[in-house]
Design a protein around this motif. Structure first.
Motif, short mmCIF file in Angstrom:
data_model
loop_
_atom_site.label_atom_id
_atom_site.label_comp_id
_atom_site.label_asym_id
_atom_site.label_seq_id
_atom_site.Cartn_x
_atom_site.Cartn_y
_atom_site.Cartn_z
N ALA A 43 0.82 -1.21 0.00
CA ALA A 43 0.00 0.00 0.00
C ALA A 43 0.86 1.27 0.00
CB ALA A 43 -0.92 0.00 1.22
N PHE A 44 2.00 1.19 0.67
CA PHE A 44 2.84 2.38 0.86
C PHE A 44 3.63 2.73 -0.39
CE2 PHE A 44 6.40 4.47 3.42
CZ PHE A 44 5.64 5.59 3.72
N ARG A 45 4.07 1.72 -1.12
CA ARG A 45 4.94 1.97 -2.28
C ARG A 45 4.24 2.80 -3.36
NH1 ARG A 45 6.86 -1.71 -6.48
NH2 ARG A 45 5.65 -3.35 -5.47
N PRO A 46 2.98 2.50 -3.74
CA PRO A 46 2.31 3.37 -4.72
C PRO A 46 2.14 4.81 -4.23
CG PRO A 46 1.16 1.28 -4.52
CD PRO A 46 2.15 1.33 -3.41
N ALA A 47 1.93 4.98 -2.92
CA ALA A 47 1.83 6.34 -2.38
C ALA A 47 3.14 7.09 -2.54
CB ALA A 47 1.42 6.28 -0.91
N LEU A 48 4.26 6.39 -2.37
CA LEU A 48 5.56 7.02 -2.56
C LEU A 48 5.81 7.33 -4.04
CD1 LEU A 48 7.81 5.01 -0.08
CD2 LEU A 48 6.87 7.31 0.21
N GLU A 49 5.37 6.45 -4.93
CA GLU A 49 5.49 6.74 -6.37
C GLU A 49 4.77 8.05 -6.70
OE1 GLU A 49 3.99 3.49 -8.60
OE2 GLU A 49 5.59 2.11 -8.06
N ASP A 59 6.96 10.66 -14.17
CA ASP A 59 6.29 9.43 -13.75
C ASP A 59 7.34 8.50 -13.14
OD1 ASP A 59 3.76 10.20 -14.52
OD2 ASP A 59 3.97 9.39 -16.55
N ILE A 60 6.99 7.89 -12.03
CA ILE A 60 7.94 7.11 -11.25
C ILE A 60 7.49 5.65 -11.22
CG2 ILE A 60 8.90 6.75 -8.94
CD1 ILE A 60 10.01 9.24 -10.26
N VAL A 61 8.46 4.75 -11.39
CA VAL A 61 8.22 3.33 -11.20
C VAL A 61 9.10 2.87 -10.03
CG1 VAL A 61 7.57 2.87 -13.58
CG2 VAL A 61 9.97 2.76 -12.94
N ALA A 87 13.24 0.81 -4.21
CA ALA A 87 13.91 1.79 -5.06
C ALA A 87 12.88 2.40 -5.99
CB ALA A 87 15.04 1.15 -5.85
N PHE A 88 13.05 3.70 -6.30
CA PHE A 88 12.11 4.45 -7.15
C PHE A 88 12.93 5.22 -8.18
CE2 PHE A 88 10.50 3.87 -2.93
CZ PHE A 88 9.16 3.57 -3.07
N TRP A 89 12.50 5.18 -9.45
CA TRP A 89 13.24 5.87 -10.50
C TRP A 89 12.27 6.31 -11.59
CZ3 TRP A 89 13.19 0.70 -9.59
CH2 TRP A 89 12.81 -0.14 -10.62
N PRO A 90 12.66 7.23 -12.46
CA PRO A 90 11.76 7.74 -13.51
C PRO A 90 11.37 6.65 -14.50
CG PRO A 90 13.65 9.19 -13.24
CD PRO A 90 13.96 7.94 -12.49
N PRO A 103 19.31 7.53 -11.96
CA PRO A 103 19.22 8.18 -10.64
C PRO A 103 17.92 7.78 -9.95
CG PRO A 103 19.98 9.74 -12.29
CD PRO A 103 19.56 8.51 -13.03
N SER A 104 18.04 7.34 -8.71
CA SER A 104 16.92 6.72 -8.01
C SER A 104 16.79 7.28 -6.60
CB SER A 104 17.12 5.20 -7.94
OG SER A 104 17.28 4.64 -9.22
N PHE A 105 15.65 6.97 -6.00
CA PHE A 105 15.40 7.26 -4.59
C PHE A 105 15.26 5.92 -3.88
CE2 PHE A 105 13.70 10.77 -7.06
CZ PHE A 105 14.27 11.87 -6.43
N PHE A 106 15.84 5.81 -2.69
CA PHE A 106 15.88 4.53 -1.98
C PHE A 106 15.26 4.66 -0.59
CE2 PHE A 106 19.69 4.85 -4.68
CZ PHE A 106 19.49 3.77 -5.53
N LEU A 107 14.65 3.57 -0.15
CA LEU A 107 14.12 3.50 1.21
C LEU A 107 14.45 2.14 1.78
CD1 LEU A 107 12.34 4.51 3.57
CD2 LEU A 107 10.37 3.55 2.35
#
Length: 228
Positions: A43-49, A59-61, A87-90, A103-107
């Motif tokens: 549930a949390f991952r789509p909210a972060l996208e 747009d983030i995947v 991990a989140f990236w364009p 380039p990505s965002f990490f949690l």
């Protein structure tokens, strides 16, 4: 944005797993994994996208890494990771080979803290070339300023991969130290696990990632310069 996210039991499960990292224990506690790890993460991952799309204008995947460890080349044969990583990236950003990434965002949700990151763990070969050219021809001053600003806000810079600057890079260059990196990311550890609990965890993380946005944009500029 309000999304119910992780719970205190999430961190209790990860702590218990660290002390009981066996297949038998995991199978006996699989309902807890589904309830406190997988279900809130899904549930949390789509909210972060969505939050990162609003931050970056792209747009983030994303990807959630498996709880099962890859044991093929590891001396540590414990079967499960005791953290939850994403991990989140364009969208359209291309991974090259097994590791190189856009380039990505990490949690990383750990048993007793949260770790938040931005950058590239491994540059692709063309991007590494663009990175070294930027360091040598003036872009390194901009990057150094960005990194110094982030370090002043308690971010850590990933350790260099090489003992010295690569062949062909001037050894006396002021940015020879940065040239030792084959990937570059910044990280911040947050001890307050309540940050991702309750209804506003996505916004709380976004506030931290927003600080790194100029650094992320500097790295996305390397893709254009590398022609990827």
């Amino acid at each position: 944005m309000t999304v119910v996210s992780f719970q205190p039991e999430t961190f209790a499960f990860l702590k218990a797993l660290a002390g009981n990292n066996t297949k038998d224990w995991f199978e006996a506690n699989k309902a807890g994994y589904q309830r406190f790890i997988k279900k809130p993460a899904d549930a949390f991952r789509p909210a972060l996208e969505t939050a990162l799309r609003d931050l970056t204008g792209r747009d983030i995947v994303s990807k959630q890494f498996r709880i099962n460890r890859d044991l093929r080349f590891s001396k540590d044969k414990t079967p499960y990771n005791t953290h939850l990583r994403m991990a989140f990236w364009p969208e359209g950003g291309r991974f090259e080979g097994k590791e190189a990434q856009p380039p990505s965002f990490f949690l990383s949700i750990e048993a007793d803290h949260i770790r938040i990151g931005t950058g590239c763990l491994v540059f692709s070969k063309p991007v590494l070339g663009a990175f070294l050219r930027e360091l040598e021809t003036g872009g390194g001053d901009v990057l150094a300023g960005l990194l110094n600003g982030l370090k002043a806000q308690d971010f850590e810079v990933s350790a260099p991969d090489l003992a010295r600057a690569p062949r062909g890079f001037p050894k006396d260059h002021p940015h020879a130290g940065m040239a030792r990196h084959k990937g570059l990311a910044v990280w911040k550890s947050v001890e307050d696990t309540g940050l991702v609990q309750g209804e506003d965890g996505a916004n709380a993380l976004l506030d931290i990632w927003a600080v790194t946005l100029p650094f992320w944009k500097w790295q996305t500029g390397l893709l254009d310069k590398a022609g990827t």
